[in-house]
Design a protein around this motif. Structure first.
Motif, PDB file in Angstrom:
ATOM      1  N   LYS A 150       0.842  -1.188   0.000  1.00 22.69           N
ATOM      2  CA  LYS A 150       0.000   0.000   0.000  1.00 22.69           C
ATOM      3  C   LYS A 150       0.883   1.246   0.000  1.00 22.69           C
ATOM      4  O   LYS A 150       1.858   1.323   0.742  1.00 22.69           O
ATOM      5  N   GLU A 151       0.534   2.188  -0.855  1.00 21.51           N
ATOM      6  CA  GLU A 151       1.315   3.414  -0.951  1.00 21.51           C
ATOM      7  C   GLU A 151       1.288   4.175   0.373  1.00 21.51           C
ATOM      8  O   GLU A 151       0.222   4.482   0.906  1.00 21.51           O
ATOM      9  N   GLY A 152       2.479   4.447   0.902  1.00 21.85           N
ATOM     10  CA  GLY A 152       2.592   5.195   2.149  1.00 21.85           C
ATOM     11  C   GLY A 152       2.390   4.356   3.395  1.00 21.85           C
ATOM     12  O   GLY A 152       2.536   4.852   4.512  1.00 21.85           O
ATOM     13  N   LYS A 305     -17.193  -1.404  -5.514  1.00 25.72           N
ATOM     14  CA  LYS A 305     -16.445  -0.166  -5.228  1.00 25.72           C
ATOM     15  C   LYS A 305     -15.172  -0.456  -4.433  1.00 25.72           C
ATOM     16  O   LYS A 305     -14.837   0.246  -3.477  1.00 25.72           O
ATOM     17  N   GLU A 306     -14.478  -1.512  -4.844  1.00 28.52           N
ATOM     18  CA  GLU A 306     -13.225  -1.879  -4.190  1.00 28.52           C
ATOM     19  C   GLU A 306     -12.108  -0.943  -4.639  1.00 28.52           C
ATOM     20  O   GLU A 306     -11.956  -0.658  -5.832  1.00 28.52           O
ATOM     21  N   ASP A 307     -11.357  -0.457  -3.692  1.00 32.33           N
ATOM     22  CA  ASP A 307     -10.307   0.526  -3.962  1.00 32.33           C
ATOM     23  C   ASP A 307      -9.059  -0.181  -4.498  1.00 32.33           C
ATOM     24  O   ASP A 307      -8.355  -0.863  -3.759  1.00 32.33           O
ATOM     25  N   LEU A 308      -8.796  -0.021  -5.807  1.00 30.26           N
ATOM     26  CA  LEU A 308      -7.599  -0.590  -6.411  1.00 30.26           C
ATOM     27  C   LEU A 308      -6.559   0.520  -6.554  1.00 30.26           C
ATOM     28  O   LEU A 308      -6.651   1.362  -7.452  1.00 30.26           O
ATOM     29  N   GLU A 309      -5.579   0.537  -5.660  1.00 28.80           N
ATOM     30  CA  GLU A 309      -4.521   1.532  -5.742  1.00 28.80           C
ATOM     31  C   GLU A 309      -3.588   1.223  -6.906  1.00 28.80           C
ATOM     32  O   GLU A 309      -3.666   0.165  -7.524  1.00 28.80           O
TER      33      GLU A 309
END
Length: 340
Positions: A150-152, A305-309
């Motif tokens: 995950k970014e950050g 609405k799954e968050d795909l970074e």
């Protein structure tokens, strides 16, 4: 020498099989996730889905729409362990998608070739893959690893979903490795035992249901009545809080519909996948299965609405590309085996 092309494998037939396979798989993943969100008795959900397939098969056999398979007791016993691994693969997948995002479970399930390749090195008969195929395994693992960053935040993994998806991968690899010769021998005599690709899957589905029921009996059967009541109460509370039009609002009928439809689409897409593989062979089928995974990841991400970074998208693309290249790299070895 190349094998003659099978009669009946027209372009239109193949397109219809692929279309039904893809649509069925995407619909299964959607309704399965809804069912698992509605009620937290996921082994029971997996069992009910398999029962839907059993009922469908019986409805085709009884009136003679499809020929009844003729299998001896010894053949049933030889298929029983394969049914166990099929049950474990299905149950693991259901629990993985129940524990986390469908897209994440699908990304992890892209690692299945890694398990297949490793099992082929330790489980007789030993199979050595081409060097390029092993190189592609590193690409798959790297892609899945990147998708978990995950970014950050660094590495962030839903361990329950990861664990069950990995369990499903191992079970699927064992099913494929140990069941290949058994099912092939049965289908080779289909003129006598009616074991074409459709009936081969139907029989496997029956065995999977029986094995899954044993798991349900030992885990969820004693609490399923209370869990059902709890799920219905939660649905009613959600309707009251969010409104009747909210996707979080559901009742007992909603649970039943989601379970039945997920079971129907699970059976449909698997039967069509079996038929497609029978027409084109395992390599082409594996390539199309890779493309199917992309469709499922995209569809589930949109619907839920799954968050795909960015890392998740790049990682999943790398992993899926690795699976595609692995499937193609296996082709020379498969061709060499056929000549022998």
């Amino acid at each position: 020498r190349s094998e003659p092309k099978k009669e009946g494998a027209s372009t239109m037939k193949l397109l219809l099989l692929i279309g039904g396979w893809y649509v069925g798989n995407a619909a299964y993943n959607v309704y399965n996730k809804k069912a698992c969100t509605n009620i937290h008795a996921h082994w029971s959900v997996a069992f009910a889905q398999l029962v839907v397939g059993v009922v469908w098969s019986v409805c085709l056999w009884l009136p003679g729409i499809r020929k009844l398979p003729k299998i001896t007791k010894a053949e049933w016993m030889s298929l029983a362990p394969i049914g166990l691994f099929a049950a474990a693969a299905h149950g693991g997948s259901v629990l993985a998608m129940g524990a986390g995002a469908v897209s994440f479970a699908q990304i992890v399930k892209a690692c299945e070739p890694v398990y297949v390749a490793l099992l082929c090195l330790v489980v007789p008969p030993i199979e050595i893959k081409p060097a390029l195929a092993y190189a592609m395994l590193m690409v798959i693992v790297g892609g899945v690893g990147l998708a978990c960053v995950k970014e950050g935040k660094g590495v962030e993994i839903n361990m329950e979903a990861f664990g069950w998806a990995s369990f499903a991968n191992l079970a699927a690899a064992l099913k494929g490795k140990l069941g290949k010769d058994v099912t092939h021998n049965l289908k080779a005599n289909k003129a006598k035992n009616n074991m074409d690709s459709a009936n081969a899957y139907a029989v496997m589905n029956i065995l999977s249901a029986l094995w899954t029921f044993i798991v349900v009996a030992g885990t969820e059967l004693s609490t399923i009545k209370d869990e059902w009541a709890h799920a219905v109460d939660n649905g009613a509370a959600a309707c009251k809080k969010h409104g009747l039009d909210s996707p979080k609002c559901f009742d007992s009928n909603t649970i039943i519909v989601n379970v039945v439809l997920s079971g129907f689409f699970f059976y449909l897409y698997n039967e069509l996948a079996f038929q497609f593989t029978a027409e084109v062979g395992p390599v082409t089928s594996s390539v199309m299965n890779t493309a199917k995974r992309v469709v499922v990841i995209v569809v589930s991400a949109i619907i839920f609405k799954e968050d795909l970074e960015r890392n998740a998208m790049i990682g999943s693309a790398v992993a899926v590309a690795g699976v595609l290249l692995y499937s193609l790299a296996e082709k020379p070895a498969a061709a060499k085996d056929k000549k022998h």
